[in-house]
Design a protein around this motif. Sequence first.
Motif, PDB file in Angstrom:
ATOM      1  N   ASP A  22       4.016   7.719  33.209  1.00  0.00           N
ATOM      2  CA  ASP A  22       2.877   6.886  33.574  1.00  0.00           C
ATOM      3  C   ASP A  22       1.705   7.126  32.620  1.00  0.00           C
ATOM      4  O   ASP A  22       0.566   7.314  33.035  1.00  0.00           O
ATOM      5  N   GLU A  23       2.020   7.138  31.310  1.00  0.00           N
ATOM      6  CA  GLU A  23       1.010   7.346  30.270  1.00  0.00           C
ATOM      7  C   GLU A  23       1.098   6.232  29.240  1.00  0.00           C
ATOM      8  O   GLU A  23       2.177   5.749  28.934  1.00  0.00           O
ATOM      9  N   GLU A  24      -0.065   5.864  28.694  1.00  0.00           N
ATOM     10  CA  GLU A  24      -0.111   4.879  27.621  1.00  0.00           C
ATOM     11  C   GLU A  24      -0.228   5.577  26.276  1.00  0.00           C
ATOM     12  O   GLU A  24      -0.924   6.580  26.154  1.00  0.00           O
ATOM     13  N   GLU A  25       0.461   5.016  25.281  1.00  0.00           N
ATOM     14  CA  GLU A  25       0.386   5.495  23.907  1.00  0.00           C
ATOM     15  C   GLU A  25       0.308   4.281  22.995  1.00  0.00           C
ATOM     16  O   GLU A  25       0.814   3.219  23.330  1.00  0.00           O
ATOM     17  N   THR A  26      -0.299   4.460  21.844  1.00  0.00           N
ATOM     18  CA  THR A  26      -0.359   3.407  20.843  1.00  0.00           C
ATOM     19  C   THR A  26       0.275   3.919  19.564  1.00  0.00           C
ATOM     20  O   THR A  26      -0.018   5.038  19.132  1.00  0.00           O
ATOM     21  N   TYR A  27       1.158   3.108  18.975  1.00  0.00           N
ATOM     22  CA  TYR A  27       1.859   3.465  17.749  1.00  0.00           C
ATOM     23  C   TYR A  27       1.733   2.333  16.747  1.00  0.00           C
ATOM     24  O   TYR A  27       1.701   1.166  17.124  1.00  0.00           O
ATOM     25  N   THR A  28       1.695   2.682  15.481  1.00  0.00           N
ATOM     26  CA  THR A  28       1.749   1.694  14.409  1.00  0.00           C
ATOM     27  C   THR A  28       3.031   1.940  13.627  1.00  0.00           C
ATOM     28  O   THR A  28       3.329   3.076  13.254  1.00  0.00           O
ATOM     29  N   LEU A  29       3.791   0.866  13.399  1.00  0.00           N
ATOM     30  CA  LEU A  29       5.058   0.963  12.683  1.00  0.00           C
ATOM     31  C   LEU A  29       4.804   0.761  11.194  1.00  0.00           C
ATOM     32  O   LEU A  29       4.326  -0.299  10.787  1.00  0.00           O
ATOM     33  N   VAL A  30       5.101   1.778  10.403  1.00  0.00           N
ATOM     34  CA  VAL A  30       4.798   1.767   8.973  1.00  0.00           C
ATOM     35  C   VAL A  30       6.037   2.119   8.155  1.00  0.00           C
ATOM     36  O   VAL A  30       7.031   2.593   8.690  1.00  0.00           O
ATOM     37  N   GLY A  31       5.929   1.919   6.857  1.00  0.00           N
ATOM     38  CA  GLY A  31       7.008   2.275   5.941  1.00  0.00           C
ATOM     39  C   GLY A  31       6.755   3.627   5.298  1.00  0.00           C
ATOM     40  O   GLY A  31       5.724   4.269   5.522  1.00  0.00           O
ATOM     41  N   ASN A  32       7.703   4.046   4.464  1.00  0.00           N
ATOM     42  CA  ASN A  32       7.585   5.317   3.758  1.00  0.00           C
ATOM     43  C   ASN A  32       6.297   5.378   2.966  1.00  0.00           C
ATOM     44  O   ASN A  32       5.873   4.401   2.375  1.00  0.00           O
ATOM     45  N   GLY A  33       5.700   6.548   2.970  1.00  0.00           N
ATOM     46  CA  GLY A  33       4.452   6.753   2.252  1.00  0.00           C
ATOM     47  C   GLY A  33       3.232   6.551   3.121  1.00  0.00           C
ATOM     48  O   GLY A  33       2.129   6.924   2.746  1.00  0.00           O
ATOM     49  N   GLU A  34       3.408   5.944   4.301  1.00  0.00           N
ATOM     50  CA  GLU A  34       2.272   5.683   5.181  1.00  0.00           C
ATOM     51  C   GLU A  34       2.367   6.412   6.512  1.00  0.00           C
ATOM     52  O   GLU A  34       1.451   6.350   7.313  1.00  0.00           O
ATOM     53  N   GLU A  35       3.500   7.112   6.751  1.00  0.00           N
ATOM     54  CA  GLU A  35       3.669   7.776   8.039  1.00  0.00           C
ATOM     55  C   GLU A  35       2.606   8.865   8.207  1.00  0.00           C
ATOM     56  O   GLU A  35       2.213   9.536   7.266  1.00  0.00           O
ATOM     57  N   ASP A  36       2.117   8.973   9.421  1.00  0.00           N
ATOM     58  CA  ASP A  36       1.084   9.965   9.763  1.00  0.00           C
ATOM     59  C   ASP A  36       1.262  10.248  11.247  1.00  0.00           C
ATOM     60  O   ASP A  36       0.677   9.585  12.090  1.00  0.00           O
ATOM     61  N   PHE A  37       2.091  11.230  11.547  1.00  0.00           N
ATOM     62  CA  PHE A  37       2.468  11.490  12.927  1.00  0.00           C
ATOM     63  C   PHE A  37       1.284  11.923  13.788  1.00  0.00           C
ATOM     64  O   PHE A  37       1.263  11.660  14.979  1.00  0.00           O
ATOM     65  N   MET A  38       0.293  12.562  13.174  1.00  0.00           N
ATOM     66  CA  MET A  38      -0.886  12.994  13.930  1.00  0.00           C
ATOM     67  C   MET A  38      -1.706  11.789  14.413  1.00  0.00           C
ATOM     68  O   MET A  38      -2.446  11.880  15.382  1.00  0.00           O
ATOM     69  N   LYS A  88       0.832  -1.211   0.000  1.00  0.00           N
ATOM     70  CA  LYS A  88       0.000   0.000   0.000  1.00  0.00           C
ATOM     71  C   LYS A  88       0.869   1.265   0.000  1.00  0.00           C
ATOM     72  O   LYS A  88       0.612   2.206  -0.756  1.00  0.00           O
ATOM     73  N   GLY A  89       1.893   1.308   0.833  1.00  0.00           N
ATOM     74  CA  GLY A  89       2.787   2.459   0.885  1.00  0.00           C
ATOM     75  C   GLY A  89       3.550   2.641  -0.419  1.00  0.00           C
ATOM     76  O   GLY A  89       3.725   3.766  -0.893  1.00  0.00           O
ATOM     77  N   PHE A  90       3.980   1.522  -1.019  1.00  0.00           N
ATOM     78  CA  PHE A  90       4.693   1.561  -2.288  1.00  0.00           C
ATOM     79  C   PHE A  90       3.792   2.148  -3.374  1.00  0.00           C
ATOM     80  O   PHE A  90       4.208   3.033  -4.128  1.00  0.00           O
ATOM     81  N   GLU A  91       2.553   1.675  -3.430  1.00  0.00           N
ATOM     82  CA  GLU A  91       1.608   2.158  -4.443  1.00  0.00           C
ATOM     83  C   GLU A  91       1.277   3.635  -4.237  1.00  0.00           C
ATOM     84  O   GLU A  91       1.124   4.382  -5.201  1.00  0.00           O
TER      85      GLU A  91
END
Length: 163
Positions: free
Chosen positions: A103-119, A13-16
Amino acid sequence: MSSMADRNPMSRKGFEKLKADLEHLETVEMPRITEKVAAAREEGDLKENAEYHGARESQGMIQAKINAIKSKLSRAYIIDPASIDQTTVGFFATITVEDLDLDEEETYTLVGNGEEDFMNNKILIDSPMAQSLLGHKVGDVVEIQAPKGAYELKILKIEYNFD
């Protein structure tokens, strides 16, 4: 011989998406700005022609974007979701972590170029934080090096969603 650092992991998806961005820049944006440059050039004296200089600057910025995308695509390799060990943090993982200092929880998704969305907490697989978390399991505490100093994250949950 290319090293692992020269390779650019990404999903299909990121490549496309990057290919589509490149095509848009080359077939829509660049011809449009090239027309502006030509029109501004026809107005005469180029030394004092602000439109010409602005259009040339825009043309250079678009070319730089094109070159950057081509570079990413030339180093791309598509990660096959079937090849991922889903018990550890890896490409495509959505991880829930606890910052032990805050003492805070965060959720992150690890993606490749073209899919990053820091917000939306989609971070690049080759970012320092992602690199520190790779290969770890639920319950592991990982020290992350940051410009403001090290901090620790405890991995609470690892999920994979290949949609």
